[in-house]
Write an enzyme that holds these catalytic residues in place. Sequence first.
Site, PDB file in Angstrom:
ATOM      1  N   ARG A  85      24.094  53.299  36.990  1.00  0.00           N
ATOM      2  CA  ARG A  85      25.654  54.075  37.003  1.00  0.00           C
ATOM      3  C   ARG A  85      25.310  55.375  36.740  1.00  0.00           C
ATOM      4  O   ARG A  85      24.753  55.656  35.445  1.00  0.00           O
ATOM      5  CB  ARG A  85      26.417  53.306  35.959  1.00  0.00           C
ATOM      6  CG  ARG A  85      27.525  54.367  35.436  1.00  0.00           C
ATOM      7  CD  ARG A  85      28.390  53.617  34.293  1.00  0.00           C
ATOM      8  NE  ARG A  85      29.344  52.886  35.248  1.00  0.00           N
ATOM      9  CZ  ARG A  85      30.513  52.209  34.912  1.00  0.00           C
ATOM     10  NH1 ARG A  85      31.051  52.750  33.744  1.00  0.00           N
ATOM     11  NH2 ARG A  85      31.268  51.497  35.261  1.00  0.00           N
ATOM     12  N   ASP A  87      44.290  54.094  38.269  1.00  0.00           N
ATOM     13  CA  ASP A  87      43.130  54.389  37.411  1.00  0.00           C
ATOM     14  C   ASP A  87      43.323  55.570  36.655  1.00  0.00           C
ATOM     15  O   ASP A  87      44.398  56.344  36.749  1.00  0.00           O
ATOM     16  CB  ASP A  87      41.995  54.694  38.286  1.00  0.00           C
ATOM     17  CG  ASP A  87      40.495  54.897  38.064  1.00  0.00           C
ATOM     18  OD1 ASP A  87      40.381  54.565  36.719  1.00  0.00           O
ATOM     19  OD2 ASP A  87      39.924  55.658  38.647  1.00  0.00           O
ATOM     20  N   CYS A 110      41.367  49.242  37.300  1.00  0.00           N
ATOM     21  CA  CYS A 110      39.975  49.018  37.136  1.00  0.00           C
ATOM     22  C   CYS A 110      39.510  49.068  35.853  1.00  0.00           C
ATOM     23  O   CYS A 110      38.618  48.274  35.141  1.00  0.00           O
ATOM     24  CB  CYS A 110      39.323  49.777  37.821  1.00  0.00           C
ATOM     25  SG  CYS A 110      39.339  51.522  37.706  1.00  0.00           S
ATOM     26  N   ARG A 130      34.739  40.829  37.827  1.00  0.00           N
ATOM     27  CA  ARG A 130      33.549  41.681  37.973  1.00  0.00           C
ATOM     28  C   ARG A 130      32.323  40.950  37.767  1.00  0.00           C
ATOM     29  O   ARG A 130      31.218  40.854  38.313  1.00  0.00           O
ATOM     30  CB  ARG A 130      33.691  42.795  36.828  1.00  0.00           C
ATOM     31  CG  ARG A 130      34.644  43.854  37.319  1.00  0.00           C
ATOM     32  CD  ARG A 130      34.116  44.692  38.455  1.00  0.00           C
ATOM     33  NE  ARG A 130      33.032  45.450  38.252  1.00  0.00           N
ATOM     34  CZ  ARG A 130      32.768  46.385  37.620  1.00  0.00           C
ATOM     35  NH1 ARG A 130      33.781  47.026  37.016  1.00  0.00           N
ATOM     36  NH2 ARG A 130      31.317  46.933  37.497  1.00  0.00           N
TER      37      ARG A 130
HETATM   38  N1  NVA Z   1      37.493  56.805  37.971  1.00  0.00           N
HETATM   39  C1  NVA Z   1      36.956  56.127  36.641  1.00  0.00           C
HETATM   40  C2  NVA Z   1      36.607  54.540  36.963  1.00  0.00           C
HETATM   41  C3  NVA Z   1      35.917  53.991  35.712  1.00  0.00           C
HETATM   42  C4  NVA Z   1      35.878  52.369  35.840  1.00  0.00           C
HETATM   43  C5  NVA Z   1      35.837  56.760  36.314  1.00  0.00           C
HETATM   44  O1  NVA Z   1      34.870  57.122  37.106  1.00  0.00           O
HETATM   45  O2  NVA Z   1      35.521  57.237  35.119  1.00  0.00           O
HETATM   46  N1   CP Z   2      35.903  49.167  35.518  1.00  0.00           N
HETATM   47  C1   CP Z   2      34.679  49.545  34.890  1.00  0.00           C
HETATM   48  O1   CP Z   2      33.769  49.682  35.636  1.00  0.00           O
HETATM   49  O2   CP Z   2      34.754  49.629  33.490  1.00  0.00           O
HETATM   50  P1   CP Z   2      33.578  50.247  32.672  1.00  0.00           P
HETATM   51  O3   CP Z   2      33.535  51.558  32.745  1.00  0.00           O
HETATM   52  O4   CP Z   2      33.770  49.885  31.261  1.00  0.00           O
HETATM   53  O5   CP Z   2      32.256  49.500  33.130  1.00  0.00           O
END
Ligand code: NVA
Ligand code: CP
Length: 305
Positions: free
Chosen positions: A103, A221, A261, A289
């Site tokens: 990530r 979101d 999400c 998930r």
């Molecule tokens: N669009 C959000 C999604 C979090 C799961 C972000 O990137 O912070």
């Molecule tokens: N939805 C999601 O990816 O949550 P986190 O940012 O907590 O991993």
Amino acid sequence: MKRDFLALTDMTSDELLGTISLARELKRQRQLGQCPQALAGLTVGCIFHKPSLRTRISFETGIHDLGGHSLYITKDEIDLGKRETIEDAARVLSRYLGMIMIRTFSHADVEKLAKYASVPVINGLTDFLHPCQVLGDLMTIQEHLGAVEGVKVTYLGDGNNMTNSWINAARRLPLEVTLATAEGAPPSLDLLQKAKDEGAKVRWIHDPAAAVKGAHVIYTDVWASMGQKDKAEDKARLLAPFQVNAELLKGADPRHIVMHCLPAERGKEITDEVMDGPHSVVFDQAENRLHIQKAIMARLMEWAG
Ligand code: NVA
Ligand code: CP
């Protein structure tokens, strides 16, 4: 052959649907205390340059269920691309690990990591895409609505990694996707054009009421994603008309489900009333998930041979 999962389009439609079926089977087995040991003897490196609740905990739990070992790796350890090149880090990590989950901010960095890693790489969210989330969401839609085919998905709010992932979903599956965002908060226009050129049923509009009309899935979101929190006030002003609230939902299909999400900023993009209401499936999404990622990891191991 080693394959990666950086985008939904890294799988064919059949592979996406097959992965959802496997996830549903793994969910059933987990309730019986069972799980295939697809990662036995392997370590999965989970690289996080952004915070996470769902992604981290569901990956770590899923890796454990599959008989593997997970390593939580932050910027403090490897500082990907800064302490040494991404190419070198990818080559070294591949000598130890059976799989990598990452990530981070830049999607191009993840593509480079995958190119130079000889083990499968999974995208756990970039600024551009969040494919594990939407594949899990498609599983949740199938569970609640019976199928994904022909489902009308309406997303309201910011143009971001979630809108872009929904565009990719429409490129692979016969969904009707409506993205309702402000003109100043667009999805990726290049990706949108590509999807349209391919014949995907996806549209970008700016009228929230028109967007929810007859929709089966209402999705939202946060208005300011990770890494953009300095823009939160401007986004809140721009996106206020796209709030998911009870009044807006009067126009949706009576059987609609509400999805997010998470994490949610309650009172901004979604009201408490809707998030805690009878149409909300947000916690089923969060649970799924775990199951979908186990299925993705099991498939990637199978394909890697
Ligand atoms: N669009 C959000 C999604 C979090 C799961 C972000 O990137 O912070
Ligand atoms: N939805 C999601 O990816 O949550 P986190 O940012 O907590 O991993």
